[in-house]
Design a protein around this motif. Sequence first.
Motif, PDB file in Angstrom:
ATOM      1  N   TRP A  45       0.831  -1.202   0.000  1.00 49.92           N
ATOM      2  CA  TRP A  45       0.000   0.000   0.000  1.00 49.92           C
ATOM      3  C   TRP A  45       0.866   1.252   0.000  1.00 49.92           C
ATOM      4  N   THR A  46       0.408   2.277  -0.701  1.00 47.52           N
ATOM      5  CA  THR A  46       1.020   3.588  -0.569  1.00 47.52           C
ATOM      6  C   THR A  46       0.499   4.206   0.730  1.00 47.52           C
ATOM      7  N   GLN A  47       1.093   5.302   1.142  1.00 47.54           N
ATOM      8  CA  GLN A  47       0.625   5.971   2.361  1.00 47.54           C
ATOM      9  C   GLN A  47      -0.824   6.436   2.193  1.00 47.54           C
ATOM     10  N   ALA A  48      -1.169   6.943   1.023  1.00 45.00           N
ATOM     11  CA  ALA A  48      -2.543   7.397   0.766  1.00 45.00           C
ATOM     12  C   ALA A  48      -3.525   6.225   0.811  1.00 45.00           C
ATOM     13  N   GLN A  49      -3.137   5.075   0.245  1.00 47.78           N
ATOM     14  CA  GLN A  49      -4.000   3.896   0.282  1.00 47.78           C
ATOM     15  C   GLN A  49      -4.188   3.414   1.717  1.00 47.78           C
ATOM     16  N   LYS A  50      -3.117   3.419   2.482  1.00 49.37           N
ATOM     17  CA  LYS A  50      -3.196   3.012   3.880  1.00 49.37           C
ATOM     18  C   LYS A  50      -4.164   3.926   4.637  1.00 49.37           C
TER      19      LYS A  50
END
Length: 78
Positions: A45-50
């Motif tokens: 996951w990217t930080q935004a997805q997380k």
Amino acid sequence: MDLETYNLKTLFDQLGLPSEDTQIDDFIEKHPLDANTKLVDAHFWTQAQKQTLEEWIGKDDDRAIVFDELNVRLHDGK
């Protein structure tokens, strides 16, 4: 009143991932999680997805159910 329907397609759309049924199945098959890895802590996951996932689990509506569905499927690999 919130009448939006939440499902894996809407979650994958919000995550910026391909969201057709076969694409979701492919993603799940390619990203299995072991029993000790929490869904939000997965390396892919990217930080935004997380952040999106953390928002979904914190909701008191169908989003939490969809989060749980994805969690179970990624841990089962199906």
